[in-house]
Motif scaffolding. Sequence first.
Motif, PDB file in Angstrom:
ATOM      1  N   SER A  80     -23.175 -83.031 -33.778  1.00 11.49           N
ATOM      2  CA  SER A  80     -22.836 -84.223 -34.582  1.00 11.49           C
ATOM      3  C   SER A  80     -23.403 -84.077 -35.982  1.00 11.49           C
ATOM      4  O   SER A  80     -22.774 -84.418 -36.967  1.00 11.49           O
ATOM      5  CB  SER A  80     -23.424 -85.492 -33.965  1.00 11.49           C
ATOM      6  N   ARG A  81     -24.649 -83.577 -36.024  1.00 17.19           N
ATOM      7  CA  ARG A  81     -25.289 -83.394 -37.325  1.00 17.19           C
ATOM      8  C   ARG A  81     -24.509 -82.388 -38.167  1.00 17.19           C
ATOM      9  O   ARG A  81     -24.277 -82.608 -39.353  1.00 17.19           O
ATOM     10  CB  ARG A  81     -26.726 -82.938 -37.110  1.00 17.19           C
ATOM     11  N   LEU A  82     -24.105 -81.278 -37.558  1.00 25.05           N
ATOM     12  CA  LEU A  82     -23.356 -80.256 -38.297  1.00 25.05           C
ATOM     13  C   LEU A  82     -22.045 -80.839 -38.826  1.00 25.05           C
ATOM     14  O   LEU A  82     -21.617 -80.541 -39.944  1.00 25.05           O
ATOM     15  CB  LEU A  82     -23.064 -79.044 -37.408  1.00 25.05           C
ATOM     16  N   LEU A  83     -21.423 -81.700 -38.014  1.00 24.22           N
ATOM     17  CA  LEU A  83     -20.139 -82.274 -38.428  1.00 24.22           C
ATOM     18  C   LEU A  83     -20.264 -83.254 -39.590  1.00 24.22           C
ATOM     19  O   LEU A  83     -19.271 -83.586 -40.225  1.00 24.22           O
ATOM     20  CB  LEU A  83     -19.467 -82.989 -37.240  1.00 24.22           C
ATOM     21  N   THR A  84     -21.481 -83.731 -39.863  1.00 24.47           N
ATOM     22  CA  THR A  84     -21.648 -84.619 -41.022  1.00 24.47           C
ATOM     23  C   THR A  84     -21.818 -83.818 -42.318  1.00 24.47           C
ATOM     24  O   THR A  84     -21.905 -84.401 -43.395  1.00 24.47           O
ATOM     25  CB  THR A  84     -22.848 -85.579 -40.857  1.00 24.47           C
ATOM     26  N   ALA A  85     -21.902 -82.497 -42.202  1.00 24.15           N
ATOM     27  CA  ALA A  85     -21.978 -81.662 -43.414  1.00 24.15           C
ATOM     28  C   ALA A  85     -20.564 -81.523 -44.005  1.00 24.15           C
ATOM     29  O   ALA A  85     -19.581 -81.551 -43.269  1.00 24.15           O
ATOM     30  CB  ALA A  85     -22.549 -80.293 -43.064  1.00 24.15           C
ATOM     31  N   PRO A  86     -20.498 -81.384 -45.323  1.00 17.70           N
ATOM     32  CA  PRO A  86     -19.160 -81.388 -45.961  1.00 17.70           C
ATOM     33  C   PRO A  86     -18.420 -80.057 -45.827  1.00 17.70           C
ATOM     34  O   PRO A  86     -18.177 -79.363 -46.812  1.00 17.70           O
ATOM     35  CB  PRO A  86     -19.487 -81.702 -47.427  1.00 17.70           C
ATOM     36  N   LEU A  87     -18.059 -79.701 -44.609  1.00 14.61           N
ATOM     37  CA  LEU A  87     -17.301 -78.470 -44.357  1.00 14.61           C
ATOM     38  C   LEU A  87     -15.906 -78.826 -43.855  1.00 14.61           C
ATOM     39  O   LEU A  87     -15.740 -79.781 -43.083  1.00 14.61           O
ATOM     40  CB  LEU A  87     -17.987 -77.611 -43.289  1.00 14.61           C
ATOM     41  N   LYS A  88     -14.922 -78.016 -44.251  1.00 13.90           N
ATOM     42  CA  LYS A  88     -13.565 -78.197 -43.753  1.00 13.90           C
ATOM     43  C   LYS A  88     -13.459 -77.559 -42.364  1.00 13.90           C
ATOM     44  O   LYS A  88     -14.254 -76.658 -42.044  1.00 13.90           O
ATOM     45  CB  LYS A  88     -12.569 -77.526 -44.705  1.00 13.90           C
ATOM     46  N   MET A 238     -13.346 -82.681 -34.308  1.00 16.39           N
ATOM     47  CA  MET A 238     -14.256 -83.244 -35.316  1.00 16.39           C
ATOM     48  C   MET A 238     -14.277 -84.758 -35.317  1.00 16.39           C
ATOM     49  O   MET A 238     -15.234 -85.375 -35.741  1.00 16.39           O
ATOM     50  CB  MET A 238     -13.857 -82.748 -36.714  1.00 16.39           C
ATOM     51  N   LEU A 239     -13.195 -85.373 -34.868  1.00 18.07           N
ATOM     52  CA  LEU A 239     -13.136 -86.834 -34.811  1.00 18.07           C
ATOM     53  C   LEU A 239     -12.975 -87.263 -33.375  1.00 18.07           C
ATOM     54  O   LEU A 239     -12.081 -86.793 -32.687  1.00 18.07           O
ATOM     55  CB  LEU A 239     -11.953 -87.351 -35.625  1.00 18.07           C
ATOM     56  N   GLU A 240     -13.853 -88.138 -32.929  1.00 17.52           N
ATOM     57  CA  GLU A 240     -13.740 -88.597 -31.540  1.00 17.52           C
ATOM     58  C   GLU A 240     -12.540 -89.513 -31.408  1.00 17.52           C
ATOM     59  O   GLU A 240     -12.217 -90.240 -32.317  1.00 17.52           O
ATOM     60  CB  GLU A 240     -15.001 -89.360 -31.146  1.00 17.52           C
TER      61      GLU A 240
ATOM     62  N   LEU B  59     -17.568 -89.549 -38.194  1.00 18.33           N
ATOM     63  CA  LEU B  59     -17.594 -88.834 -36.917  1.00 18.33           C
ATOM     64  C   LEU B  59     -16.647 -89.455 -35.903  1.00 18.33           C
ATOM     65  O   LEU B  59     -16.336 -88.844 -34.888  1.00 18.33           O
ATOM     66  CB  LEU B  59     -19.010 -88.811 -36.343  1.00 18.33           C
ATOM     67  N   LEU B  79     -14.604 -85.748 -46.818  1.00 19.01           N
ATOM     68  CA  LEU B  79     -15.460 -84.693 -47.384  1.00 19.01           C
ATOM     69  C   LEU B  79     -16.323 -85.223 -48.523  1.00 19.01           C
ATOM     70  O   LEU B  79     -17.484 -84.844 -48.665  1.00 19.01           O
ATOM     71  CB  LEU B  79     -14.616 -83.520 -47.885  1.00 19.01           C
TER      72      LEU B  79
END
Lengths: 240, 313
Positions: A80-88, A238-240, B59, B79
Amino acid sequence: MRAIALARRNFMEVWRDPLSLGITIGLPILMLLVLQAFGGVDAFFTPTMLTPGIVLFGFVMLMFSTAMTLSRDRETALFSRLLTAPLKPKEFVAGYSLPYLPVAIILAAALFVIGAFLGLEISGNAGLVVMVLLVMAVFYIALGMILGSLLPLAPLSGAYAVILLLTIFGGAWMDLAAIGGVFQTMGNVLPFAHALDAIRDVMAEGAGLGDIAPDLYWVIGYTALVAVLAVFAFKRRMLE
Amino acid sequence: MSSVTVESPAIQTVALTKRFGGIVAVDRVDLTVERGELFSLLGPNGAGKTTTIKMLCCLTRPTGGSASIMGHDIAKAPLSVKAVIDVSPQETAIAGNLSATENLMLMARLHGFDKRVAQSRSEELLEMMGLSARANEKTKKLSGGMKRRLSIAMALVSDPEVLFLDEPTLGLDPQSRNSIWAYIEGLKGAKTIVLTTHYLEEADALADRIAIIDDGRVVALGTPGELKAAVSDTPVIVVETTGLTEQAVDALREIYPQVRRFEAGLEIEGDDISLYEIEDCLRPRGVTIQATHRRRVTLDDVFLELTGKQLRE
């Protein structure tokens, strides 16, 4: 840049788990040593014919490791933490996939070196063999990304078994032409047999790029498709 | 890309809603959090706090309404939102096979910092969180408190404009909790912080404003003082006793109707309460008064009055 940072973390996770790494590289080597012993019984079990199939077997294990890493990560708060980083999504897919490429290269190199000691010969351009194997490595790793994105840990072994069987019945260590029937038909529509035919043609008969091009189209086409699907599968996750 | 204005609040939600099938986890929440504010979402487990945070961190997708962070729409520009936020999730979120330094470097690099800056920020945070001595050990070997402190540090290493702290001190020992409170206190004003907690003391001590959430809805919103003032201004005297009997309580109720019995004694609510009168009533009935004090209204009283239940239930 960001994808490289994620790849670095995953690379460290891979290299700090020597047991899994040892099995991923050691088991295919053992398989090559055992199967080539049947060379006297069946001409197909020569190192030249066998080694490419064993490399693909190793890639299936690599696919399983990729899927396991991602699927296990998905169950953690770190993910979850990684997914909050601004990566495509494609950067995430690259970050999870890239660490397995060096492992694939080491695995294939180890098998070819051992194969050479056992009598493996490459009549044609070795670069073509490397190219096809690299494309197939990407194919299997991307397949692992799809499985890891979509499946929880428990059913992964089932998916692994299916891909392993498809690889074996794609001609990993059997002559599809001799078997014929449904297996040969299946082999012709999936990338496994095409990849093996291309590599074996270069190694045993000295085939050139033009000769293997029809097989290569299948392999590259499947790999591109699976890579795109991997990005979509991850995006969905990435999105629940 | 959404347009960003300098005046836009740090966070704005309009009728933000999340449904899971037939269950409404977050129900038409309207919130405005100003820049630099420490805003707390207070509510029991399952109230919808974490789901709200997950929507704001992109999320999980809202099923209704809208929200923006620093002017960026969470649905249209995820983003851009992710570039200005960071989050410390409720569970400890660290990579166990990596060292504390490597974990911090990972997050800094994922947020685009170059190696030199990432290294320097990591060292600074390790020092601040008291983790420098164990910086190069695999984090799976650290204690629970150390892991939690590292997990919070990982949310700070990217120097976010908006920081989400989801139950940052859950399950921590008092010493670790105090050090994290002190650190959050130090960030006040410099960053916009959204703190979710079900610890009343935490929200009361740290928050500029509090939204009390119950069953996915905001039931009250204000500063801790405003919320408490809205409940009651009638004084409550707490009398700690030994040898208390029902007969003694009944006798006292004839003088003061609002008497509540609790584990250690009595609470008496009312104006013009005389301690002498209480003593004159209780002592002849064999009750010894150990201590008396005037109790201040707590957020638990606020929650009880607004929802009919106690936050600690």
